[in-house]
Design an enzyme around this catalytic site. Structure first.
Site, PDB file in Angstrom:
ATOM      1  N   ASP A  82      63.240  18.426  14.826  1.00  0.00           N
ATOM      2  CA  ASP A  82      62.172  19.055  15.080  1.00  0.00           C
ATOM      3  C   ASP A  82      61.801  20.396  14.278  1.00  0.00           C
ATOM      4  OD1 ASP A  82      62.490  16.863  17.755  1.00  0.00           O
ATOM      5  OD2 ASP A  82      63.915  18.808  18.155  1.00  0.00           O
ATOM      6  N   ASP A  88      63.783  29.665  19.162  1.00  0.00           N
ATOM      7  CA  ASP A  88      64.615  28.372  19.314  1.00  0.00           C
ATOM      8  C   ASP A  88      66.022  29.007  18.123  1.00  0.00           C
ATOM      9  OD1 ASP A  88      64.180  26.236  19.902  1.00  0.00           O
ATOM     10  OD2 ASP A  88      63.260  25.881  18.304  1.00  0.00           O
ATOM     11  N   GLU A 111      73.075  22.658  18.328  1.00  0.00           N
ATOM     12  CA  GLU A 111      71.526  21.719  18.143  1.00  0.00           C
ATOM     13  C   GLU A 111      70.988  22.540  16.510  1.00  0.00           C
ATOM     14  OE1 GLU A 111      68.125  21.369  20.935  1.00  0.00           O
ATOM     15  OE2 GLU A 111      67.374  19.875  19.485  1.00  0.00           O
ATOM     16  N   GLU A 112      71.080  23.885  16.652  1.00  0.00           N
ATOM     17  CA  GLU A 112      70.402  24.407  15.090  1.00  0.00           C
ATOM     18  C   GLU A 112      71.206  24.479  14.029  1.00  0.00           C
ATOM     19  OE1 GLU A 112      67.272  25.096  15.684  1.00  0.00           O
ATOM     20  OE2 GLU A 112      66.912  25.083  18.222  1.00  0.00           O
ATOM     21  N   ASP A 130      72.725  24.040  23.161  1.00  0.00           N
ATOM     22  CA  ASP A 130      71.833  23.687  23.125  1.00  0.00           C
ATOM     23  C   ASP A 130      70.382  25.370  23.808  1.00  0.00           C
ATOM     24  OD1 ASP A 130      68.656  23.194  22.337  1.00  0.00           O
ATOM     25  OD2 ASP A 130      68.440  21.922  23.175  1.00  0.00           O
ATOM     26  N   LEU A 132      67.762  26.405  23.188  1.00  0.00           N
ATOM     27  CA  LEU A 132      66.692  26.560  23.539  1.00  0.00           C
ATOM     28  C   LEU A 132      66.023  25.353  23.783  1.00  0.00           C
ATOM     29  CD1 LEU A 132      65.692  29.098  25.098  1.00  0.00           C
ATOM     30  CD2 LEU A 132      63.652  29.153  23.298  1.00  0.00           C
ATOM     31  N   ASP A 133      65.854  24.563  25.192  1.00  0.00           N
ATOM     32  CA  ASP A 133      65.967  23.679  24.879  1.00  0.00           C
ATOM     33  C   ASP A 133      64.245  23.507  25.076  1.00  0.00           C
ATOM     34  OD1 ASP A 133      66.382  20.345  25.531  1.00  0.00           O
ATOM     35  OD2 ASP A 133      65.759  21.024  27.528  1.00  0.00           O
ATOM     36  N   GLU A 289      72.802  18.818  25.383  1.00  0.00           N
ATOM     37  CA  GLU A 289      72.000  17.862  26.154  1.00  0.00           C
ATOM     38  C   GLU A 289      73.050  17.641  27.508  1.00  0.00           C
ATOM     39  OE1 GLU A 289      68.038  18.295  23.844  1.00  0.00           O
ATOM     40  OE2 GLU A 289      68.924  16.732  23.703  1.00  0.00           O
TER      41      GLU A 289
HETATM   42  P1  FDP Z   1      62.008  19.013  23.258  1.00  0.00           P
HETATM   43  O1  FDP Z   1      61.731  17.904  22.454  1.00  0.00           O
HETATM   44  O2  FDP Z   1      60.868  19.793  23.524  1.00  0.00           O
HETATM   45  O3  FDP Z   1      62.602  20.210  22.348  1.00  0.00           O
HETATM   46  O4  FDP Z   1      65.542  17.701  23.587  1.00  0.00           O
HETATM   47  C1  FDP Z   1      64.151  18.111  23.885  1.00  0.00           C
HETATM   48  C2  FDP Z   1      63.445  17.776  24.433  1.00  0.00           C
HETATM   49  O5  FDP Z   1      62.708  18.546  24.659  1.00  0.00           O
HETATM   50  C3  FDP Z   1      63.448  17.363  25.827  1.00  0.00           C
HETATM   51  O6  FDP Z   1      63.597  18.525  26.802  1.00  0.00           O
HETATM   52  C4  FDP Z   1      62.618  17.044  26.778  1.00  0.00           C
HETATM   53  O7  FDP Z   1      62.845  16.287  28.046  1.00  0.00           O
HETATM   54  C5  FDP Z   1      62.388  15.939  25.566  1.00  0.00           C
HETATM   55  O8  FDP Z   1      63.059  16.202  24.778  1.00  0.00           O
HETATM   56  C6  FDP Z   1      60.575  15.509  25.270  1.00  0.00           C
HETATM   57  O9  FDP Z   1      60.780  15.054  24.907  1.00  0.00           O
HETATM   58  P2  FDP Z   1      59.732  13.974  24.816  1.00  0.00           P
HETATM   59  O10 FDP Z   1      58.232  14.487  24.735  1.00  0.00           O
HETATM   60  O11 FDP Z   1      59.259  12.893  23.586  1.00  0.00           O
HETATM   61  O12 FDP Z   1      58.653  13.250  25.638  1.00  0.00           O
END
Ligand code: FDP
Length: 341
Positions: A82, A88, A111-112, A130, A132-133, A289
Site C-alpha cells: 500500500d 502511517d 505493517e510498515e 498495525d 494506523l489501519d 490485523e
Molecule cells: P486500508 O487498505 O485502507 O489500510 O487493512 C487494510 C484495510 O484498509 C482495512 O482497514 C480495510 O477494512 C480494508 O483494508 C479495506 O480494503 P478494501 O478497500 O479493499 O475494501
C-alpha cells in the site's frame, strides 16, 4: 469568611453533570487487574500503558491532520504494497519509539517494516502492530485505528531473537487490543479475561472505562464486506452475501477494519474480507490485523475464522502473511462458514 459546601446534602449539585463520577481511569484499571496476568511482574501493565500513551500522541496528530501537512502519501509503499501515508509513517515512529523506550518489548512486527525490528533490550514481550489501519480513510476524515497483539517471547531473555519468538500462533497472545480514532477515541483490549473498552477524555488526557465486559451479540443484522469486489468472490461467498440480502440485513462498510469491527462488536454483525481475484489469500494480515481482532472477538463471545479454521489456530509462515477473514457475531460467522465449507 468562606463557607464550605456539603455536596452530599445538596441534591441538585450531586445529580448535576459536574458531580457525576468520571469512572475508572485506564491506569488504575490496569493496576487493579494486574494479578490476572500469568506472570504478574508489572511489565505487561507497563507495556499497555506505553501503548496507551503512544495512542494519545497519534490521536493528537490525527486530530490536527487537516491543519498541518500530515495528509497525503509519502511517495513510498509499505510491506503490504500500500502507498504509505504520512500519518502511517508518523504513527509507526510514535509506537516504535514508545515501545523501545519502555523496554518491555524486545521485538516488534509492524505493517510498515519488512522484517521484525529488534529493539535490543531485555524485554520479555513481542508485539505485532498495525500502527494506523484504514489509512486510505485518513485524507477524508473517516475513522481509522491501531491494532496490536502482544506475545511473550519464547527464547530466554539476553539471547538472540528467534523465529519461534516472532511467528507465534494467535492463540499464544497474552494481550491484544485496538484504538479507534473515531467520533471519540477508544482503546479496547483484552488480556484473556474478557474485553474492556476505554474512552479518551481529551481535556483530562486520560482513558476512562466506558465499556466494561464487552460482549458481542450472538446474532446481528449487519454485514460488512466490500461488495464492489462481488464479481471476484467465490460462488459460496456470493451465496452467503445473497443470504444476507434475503435476511434483509443492513450493509455497512466503512473500509477501516477497526471501525467496522467495533461497530459490529457493539451492535452485532459480521465483517468479511474473503479471497478475491486480486488477493487470492485475502487482503488482511494475519499477524497484525486478524489475530488481535480474532482474540478480542472470542473473548467477547464472538468468532473468527478464515472460512476453514479458527484464525487463532493458523501457524504464521511469514510476518506479512495474508488471510481471508470472517469475524463477528458467533451465529453469523457459523452460518457464513456453513455456506463456504
Ligand atoms: P486500508 O487498505 O485502507 O489500510 O487493512 C487494510 C484495510 O484498509 C482495512 O482497514 C480495510 O477494512 C480494508 O483494508 C479495506 O480494503 P478494501 O478497500 O479493499 O475494501
Amino acid at each position: 469568611m468562606q463557607r464550605s459546601i456539603n455536596i452530599a446534602s445538596t441534591p441538585s449539585i450531586e445529580t448535576s453533570r459536574i458531580a457525576q463520577s468520571i469512572g475508572t481511569a485506564l491506569d488504575r484499571f490496569i493496576k487493579n487487574n494486574q494479578n490476572q496476568f500469568a506472570y504478574a511482574s508489572g511489565e505487561l501493565s507497563q507495556l499497555l500503558r506505553d501503548i496507551a500513551l503512544a495512542s494519545k500522541v497519534v490521536n493528537r496528530e490525527v486530530n490536527k491532520a487537516g491543519l498541518i501537512d500530515l495528509m497525503g502519501a509519502v511517495g513510498s509503499q509499505n510491506m503490504a504494497g500500500d502507498e504509505q501515508q504520512k500519518l502511517d509513517v508518523l504513527a509507526n515512529i510514535r509506537f516504535t519509539r514508545a515501545l523501545a523506550k519502555g523496554g518491555e518489548v524486545c521485538a516488534l512486527v509492524s505493517e510498515e517494516s519488512e522484517s521484525f525490528v529488534d529493539l535490543n533490550n531485555e524485554g520479555k514481550y513481542v508485539i505485532a502492530i498495525d500502527p494506523l489501519d484504514g489509512s486510505s480513510n485518513i485524507d477524508v476524515n473517516v475513522s481509522i485505528g491501531t491494532i496490536f497483539s502482544i506475545y511473550r517471547r519464547k527464547s530466554p531473555v539476553s539471547t538472540p531473537i528467534r523465529e519461534e519468538d516472532i511467528l507465534q500462533l494467535g492463540s499464544d497472545q497474552v494481550a491484544a487490543g485496538y484504538v479507534l480514532y473515531g467520533s471519540s477515541t477508544m482503546l479496547v483490549y483484552t488480556t484473556g479475561h474478557g474485553v474492556n473498552g476505554f474512552t479518551y477524555e481529551p481535556t483530562l488526557g486520560e482513558y476512562f472505562l466506558s465499556h466494561p465486559h464487552m460482549q458481542m451479540p450472538a446474532e446481528g443484522k449487519i454485514y460488512s464486506i466490500n461488495e464492489g469486489s462481488y464479481n471476484s468472490f467465490a460462488e459460496p461467498v456470493k451465496r452467503y452475501v445473497q443470504h444476507c440480502k434475503d435476511q434483509n440485513y443492513t450493509a455497512r462498510y466503512i473500509g477501516s477494519l477497526v471501525a467496522d469491527f467495533h461497530r459490529n462488536m457493539l451492535k452485532g454483525g459480521i465483517y468479511i474480507y474473503p479471497a478475491t481475484a486480486k488477493d487470492k489469500f485475502g487482503k488482511l494480515r494475519l499477524m497484525y490485523e486478524c489475530n488481535a481482532l480474532a482474540y478480542i472477538a472470542e473473548q467477547a463471545g464472538g468468532m473468527a475464522s478464515d472460512g476453514e479454521q479458527r484464525i487463532l489456530d493458523i501457524k504464521p509462515g511469514s510476518l506479512h502473511q495474508r488471510t481471508a477473514f470472517y469475524v463477528g457475531s458467533k451465529n453469523m460467522v457459523e452460518t457464513a462458514i456453513a455456506y463456504i465449507k
